[in-house]
Design a protein around this motif. Structure first.
Motif, PDB file in Angstrom:
ATOM      1  N   GLN A   1     102.006 -13.104  14.024  1.00  0.00           N
ATOM      2  CA  GLN A   1     101.731 -11.991  14.923  1.00  0.00           C
ATOM      3  C   GLN A   1     102.774 -10.877  14.833  1.00  0.00           C
ATOM      4  O   GLN A   1     102.434  -9.696  14.921  1.00  0.00           O
ATOM      5  N   LEU A   2     104.042 -11.225  14.690  1.00  0.00           N
ATOM      6  CA  LEU A   2     105.097 -10.217  14.656  1.00  0.00           C
ATOM      7  C   LEU A   2     105.173  -9.571  13.265  1.00  0.00           C
ATOM      8  O   LEU A   2     104.693 -10.144  12.282  1.00  0.00           O
ATOM      9  N   PRO A   3     105.776  -8.392  13.168  1.00  0.00           N
ATOM     10  CA  PRO A   3     105.872  -7.717  11.857  1.00  0.00           C
ATOM     11  C   PRO A   3     106.974  -8.282  10.966  1.00  0.00           C
ATOM     12  O   PRO A   3     107.235  -7.732   9.899  1.00  0.00           O
ATOM     13  N   PHE A   4     107.637  -9.327  11.392  1.00  0.00           N
ATOM     14  CA  PHE A   4     108.668  -9.974  10.585  1.00  0.00           C
ATOM     15  C   PHE A   4     108.614 -11.469  10.840  1.00  0.00           C
ATOM     16  O   PHE A   4     107.940 -11.943  11.760  1.00  0.00           O
ATOM     17  N   TYR A   5     109.305 -12.232  10.010  1.00  0.00           N
ATOM     18  CA  TYR A   5     109.347 -13.683  10.162  1.00  0.00           C
ATOM     19  C   TYR A   5     110.776 -14.159   9.917  1.00  0.00           C
ATOM     20  O   TYR A   5     111.580 -13.479   9.258  1.00  0.00           O
ATOM     21  N   GLN A   6     111.090 -15.307  10.454  1.00  0.00           N
ATOM     22  CA  GLN A   6     112.429 -15.878  10.301  1.00  0.00           C
ATOM     23  C   GLN A   6     112.436 -16.897   9.170  1.00  0.00           C
ATOM     24  O   GLN A   6     111.530 -17.716   9.048  1.00  0.00           O
ATOM     25  N   GLU A   7     113.466 -16.840   8.360  1.00  0.00           N
ATOM     26  CA  GLU A   7     113.692 -17.844   7.331  1.00  0.00           C
ATOM     27  C   GLU A   7     114.982 -18.587   7.626  1.00  0.00           C
ATOM     28  O   GLU A   7     116.026 -17.966   7.851  1.00  0.00           O
ATOM     29  N   ILE A   8     114.904 -19.899   7.641  1.00  0.00           N
ATOM     30  CA  ILE A   8     116.087 -20.750   7.776  1.00  0.00           C
ATOM     31  C   ILE A   8     116.288 -21.429   6.431  1.00  0.00           C
ATOM     32  O   ILE A   8     115.432 -22.196   5.979  1.00  0.00           O
TER      33      ILE A   8
END
Length: 334
Positions: free
Chosen positions: A174-181
């Motif tokens: 949904q958001l325009p970015f994503y988190q990478e761990i």
């Protein structure tokens, strides 16, 4: 609370705004509670609205490399429509619901180097000013923590975390970015995998877990990436160590044809999402550094514990959020 300043667009003598968040970390999809303390200036002012904006420091790929910028990913109007008398104190309590995909900023109480903030906007007599900025701390959801714990139990280590602008095709993002761990491989997989990149995409019904493995090449073959995705429920009860081990085993053993992203409902991993941002970008070189933090990892009973060189991450993030967002505000004003 990180900052407190005069309402700059009204100049000296204007109201002041100070946003105070409830102590402790919030969680994705949970509530954020606090209050906004106003103090009247040298004259009466009509407060048209008070808004909270969630902002994040995000990396973006472009033709010349990469850049960082501030992305606002949610906004709430929490008050307004009243007159603030000269010198009058006034508090506005608020409770807002965070997006499910709000990135995780800490694990076991230790920062991951992700920079999130809550920016307060005060609209007075036709003028708007982002009068206060506060650091936003987000702990993982229980199922996210259980999965990260399992990675730690299996011997994986934390390398870095960041936010990437763009979308992962085939997901419900949904958001325009994503988190990478980014995780270093457990010893039993070190001969097959350089690193694992983990992305959580939470929603009301559960969490999509996107895993990417940077695979090592052999004597007669080059390394390549494998990508896969799993969905888990918020209240699933599983043997997470066995589950995660199976995920990684399958990821590591995929042949190039079998492990193609298309097999798992994803867009071409080296393609673009329609906004000029591929999900791939730079993150297969194995040398990407985290956002200003050095880490060590303790596995075992403590799981994926995050350590910090010099123990300075918390203070650095507080300083960094101020410097970074204040610089962004100056650019906006210019």
């Amino acid at each position: 609370m990180v900052f407190k300043r005069l309402l700059g667009s009204l100049g000296v003598g204007g109201p002041t705004v100070d946003t105070v968040l409830e102590p402790g970390a919030a969680r994705p999809g949970g509530t954020l509670t606090g209050r906004i303390d106003l103090k009247g200036g040298d004259a009466d002012f009509d407060i048209e609205h008070i808004a909270l904006e969630l902002v994040a420091r995000v990396e973006a790929e472009h033709e010349d490399g990469e850049a960082e910028g501030v992305v606002a990913f949610d906004r709430f109007t929490v008050g307004g429509g009243f007159r603030l008398a000269a010198g009058e104190p006034h508090s506005v309590p608020f409770t807002v619901t965070l997006p499910w995909e709000t990135p995780i900023t800490e694990l076991y109480g230790q920062g991951l180097g992700i920079v999130l903030g809550v920016r307060t906007e005060l609209a007075v007599a036709g003028a708007r000013d982002k009068g206060d900025l506060d650091q936003l701390n987000i702990a993982p959801l229980p199922v996210q923590e259980a999965i990260l714990e399992a990675f730690g139990q299996l011997g994986f280590g934390f390398r870095s975390a960041d936010l990437e602008y763009g979308r992962i095709g085939g997901t419900g993002q949904q958001l325009p970015f994503y988190q990478e761990i980014e995780l270093t491989p457990a010893p039993q997989y070190a001969y097959q995998i350089n690193e694992v990149e983990l992305t959580f995409l939470a929603g009301p019904a559960g969490v999509e877990v996107v895993l990417e493995a940077d695979r090592r090449g052999g004597l007669f073959s080059s390394g390549h990436d494998a990508l896969t995705r799993f969905t888990v429920g918020h209240h699933d009860v599983r043997d997470w160590n066995a589950e995660v081990d199976e995920w990684i085993r399958r990821l590591a053993e995929h042949r190039a044809s079998y492990g193609s992203p298309a097999a798992y409902g994803h867009e071409d991993h080296h393609g673009h999402d329609g906004h000029g941002h591929g999900h791939d970008g730079h993150h297969h070189d194995g040398h990407r550094s985290g956002p200003g933090m050095g880490t060590v990892v303790a596995a075992g009973a403590a799981g994926l514990a995050v350590g910090v060189v010099g123990g300075m991450v918390a203070a650095e993030v507080v300083d960094e959020i101020g410097d970074f967002f204040e610089g962004d505000e100056e650019e906006e004003e210019d």
